[in-house]
Design an enzyme around this catalytic site. Sequence first.
Site, mmCIF file in Angstrom:
data_model
loop_
_atom_site.group_PDB
_atom_site.id
_atom_site.type_symbol
_atom_site.label_atom_id
_atom_site.label_comp_id
_atom_site.label_asym_id
_atom_site.label_seq_id
_atom_site.Cartn_x
_atom_site.Cartn_y
_atom_site.Cartn_z
ATOM 1 N N LYS A 37 -60.934 -38.202 44.936
ATOM 2 C CA LYS A 37 -60.574 -37.989 46.344
ATOM 3 C C LYS A 37 -60.580 -36.496 46.657
ATOM 4 O O LYS A 37 -59.671 -35.766 46.295
ATOM 5 C CB LYS A 37 -59.193 -38.567 46.669
ATOM 6 C CG LYS A 37 -59.035 -38.710 48.187
ATOM 7 C CD LYS A 37 -57.618 -38.690 48.669
ATOM 8 C CE LYS A 37 -57.086 -37.333 48.977
ATOM 9 N NZ LYS A 37 -57.835 -36.532 49.956
ATOM 10 N N GLY A 58 -53.568 -29.129 43.534
ATOM 11 C CA GLY A 58 -53.215 -28.861 44.927
ATOM 12 C C GLY A 58 -51.897 -28.122 44.999
ATOM 13 O O GLY A 58 -51.484 -27.463 44.039
ATOM 14 N N THR A 118 -47.914 -27.204 45.220
ATOM 15 C CA THR A 118 -46.757 -27.606 44.421
ATOM 16 C C THR A 118 -45.958 -28.709 45.134
ATOM 17 O O THR A 118 -45.530 -29.677 44.496
ATOM 18 C CB THR A 118 -45.882 -26.377 44.129
ATOM 19 O OG1 THR A 118 -46.648 -25.511 43.275
ATOM 20 C CG2 THR A 118 -44.598 -26.746 43.409
ATOM 21 N N THR A 144 -47.052 -31.008 47.216
ATOM 22 C CA THR A 144 -47.795 -32.279 47.111
ATOM 23 C C THR A 144 -47.665 -32.818 45.682
ATOM 24 O O THR A 144 -47.498 -34.024 45.482
ATOM 25 C CB THR A 144 -49.293 -32.089 47.454
ATOM 26 O OG1 THR A 144 -49.414 -31.237 48.583
ATOM 27 C CG2 THR A 144 -49.971 -33.411 47.732
ATOM 28 N N GLY A 145 -47.741 -31.923 44.710
ATOM 29 C CA GLY A 145 -47.601 -32.334 43.310
ATOM 30 C C GLY A 145 -46.256 -32.995 43.057
ATOM 31 O O GLY A 145 -46.163 -34.014 42.368
ATOM 32 N N GLU A 156 -52.111 -29.497 38.427
ATOM 33 C CA GLU A 156 -52.509 -28.081 38.493
ATOM 34 C C GLU A 156 -52.095 -27.602 39.868
ATOM 35 O O GLU A 156 -52.697 -27.993 40.863
ATOM 36 C CB GLU A 156 -54.026 -27.940 38.333
ATOM 37 C CG GLU A 156 -54.587 -28.433 37.022
ATOM 38 C CD GLU A 156 -54.256 -27.528 35.866
ATOM 39 O OE1 GLU A 156 -53.733 -26.417 36.081
ATOM 40 O OE2 GLU A 156 -54.509 -27.945 34.724
ATOM 41 N N CYS A 206 -55.874 -20.312 43.435
ATOM 42 C CA CYS A 206 -54.585 -20.533 42.773
ATOM 43 C C CYS A 206 -54.276 -19.413 41.788
ATOM 44 O O CYS A 206 -53.127 -19.149 41.487
ATOM 45 C CB CYS A 206 -54.603 -21.874 42.063
ATOM 46 S SG CYS A 206 -55.960 -22.024 40.920
ATOM 47 N N GLU A 255 -46.444 -18.723 47.784
ATOM 48 C CA GLU A 255 -47.904 -18.686 47.676
ATOM 49 C C GLU A 255 -48.478 -18.618 49.087
ATOM 50 O O GLU A 255 -48.338 -19.569 49.861
ATOM 51 C CB GLU A 255 -48.421 -19.934 46.964
ATOM 52 C CG GLU A 255 -49.917 -19.865 46.739
ATOM 53 C CD GLU A 255 -50.491 -21.120 46.110
ATOM 54 O OE1 GLU A 255 -50.122 -22.227 46.533
ATOM 55 O OE2 GLU A 255 -51.330 -20.987 45.202
#
Length: 485
Positions: free
Chosen positions: A177, A230, A232, A234-235, A252, A286, A383
Amino acid sequence: MMFEPPFSLLIDGKLRASASGGTIKLVRPDTEQPGWEVPAAGPAEVDQAAEAAARAFAEQPWALLPARARSDALFRLAALIRQQAERLAQLESQNVGKPLGDARWEINAGARAFEYYAGALPRFTGETIPTSGEGLDYTLRVPIGVVAAIVPWNFPFLMACWKVAPALATGNAVILKPASLTPITALLLGQLAAEAGVPPGILQVLAGPGGKIGDHLVQHPRVRKIAFTGETTTGARILKLAADGIKRVSLELGGKSPNIVFADADIEAAAAAAPGAVFGNAGQDCCARSRVLVEESVYGRFVEAFVAATKKQVVGDPANEATQIGPMVSAAQRARVEEYIELARSEGGRVLCGGTRPHSPGWYLAPTIIDGLPSESRVCQEEIFGPVACVLPFRGESEAIRLANDTQFGLSGSLWTRDVERALRVARMVETGVLSVNTNSSVYQEAPFGGFKQSGFGRDLGAEAMHLYTEIKNVFIRVPAKEPA
Ligand code: NAD
């Protein structure tokens, strides 16, 4: 080969539109004009892909093919990527806004990922273990099953290849995706894989919004592993969603990486290299070395050279061969970055260069250097994911280490010094998954890549990545030591 629009989803070996008829309407970052329309998968397509993947994994012989056959298919895929590299690079450049030269690098690095895992898979072995039992004990590395590979918009093709290549090499079925903003080259990767002989259902590609289909994909009972790159936040959400199904997850995530310059370093070399380390890909990287830490005694000299080198960066049309920094990926991303620059100003930060929009149309933002803010300020902590660097002075080695680690992230970093013992000491103490000394390059296909702390866990690249896509099965065979009488 559908290298021209309309671009399609790839589900169960078929190029498809979305049943709901939904589309993603892309806008070109360099012109702000409407670009391609791409089908947006909905939950129905996720269900179909997940069922097809589970069926293919169970019924197709992909995982049980001799290693050589899987390896050959992946080498063929790499060759097809290389044949189409120029077209893929143009599409990537137009979709993301990245300079064509950078896009070429990315496509070739994607091909290299398939070559590496195609070559590595015959050497990915189990063990024989001398146990206390009477017999033979050995381990097998077996594929996990259906893997959802969810990737971001900053290096769309490369991030896809970093996940798809080791997952396919180790025998899994993958649903890829891409991010809604940048689906083009991922959709084409699916087609090239089919042409290379990867069976239907073993690699499928679904473009669609993360919130809508991402959640559904992550929670789908057929999906056993999520490989995510993606943000952090969302992770963290994916980790929670995956908890109920005890799914395997590798993440990651974001970074706020230090670039540490000691007074005994080659200051000119460090300053000349610093812009590329933070402003490459318009800072949407990143690994961007966005916290530049400079020893007090050389602070003025370094900052002056860093600003001068930054002002020489060529910002402009991504199709121009000389361009180093293209537009940002979207209007929203640029607006977000500009808010940080405003915040820096309002908190007393000094904008030493940049902070302006150098071209229009296009979502351009000049590379920006800020100093005068404390390490704990939001601009130095969060970030930003755009062309913004914060510079901070430090006094001595222990303060350098303290500042380098004064962030929730831990992805990458650099340090510059001529003192070997100091390099070894500091490299050990900085809490990042990758680190480079006297260079800013730390990402190589052959070496593991990933983060500490809130930059995630699990390692892409190198032989290490193959572990992420396999389970260890231990087999014990009873072998009596003596022949029965
Ligand atoms: P993002 O988290 O917004 O999106 C990444 C992917 O997740 C996209 O495909 C998106 O559609 C999908 N997604 C969004 N919400 C989801 C949900 N609820 N469930 C499942 N999937 C969902 O990230 P982005 O803005 O596309 O990319 C930028 C981020 O990626 C930055 O934070 C950057 O540091 C990070 N990144 C990390 C690495 C690394 O290797 N550590 C590499 C590149 C980018």
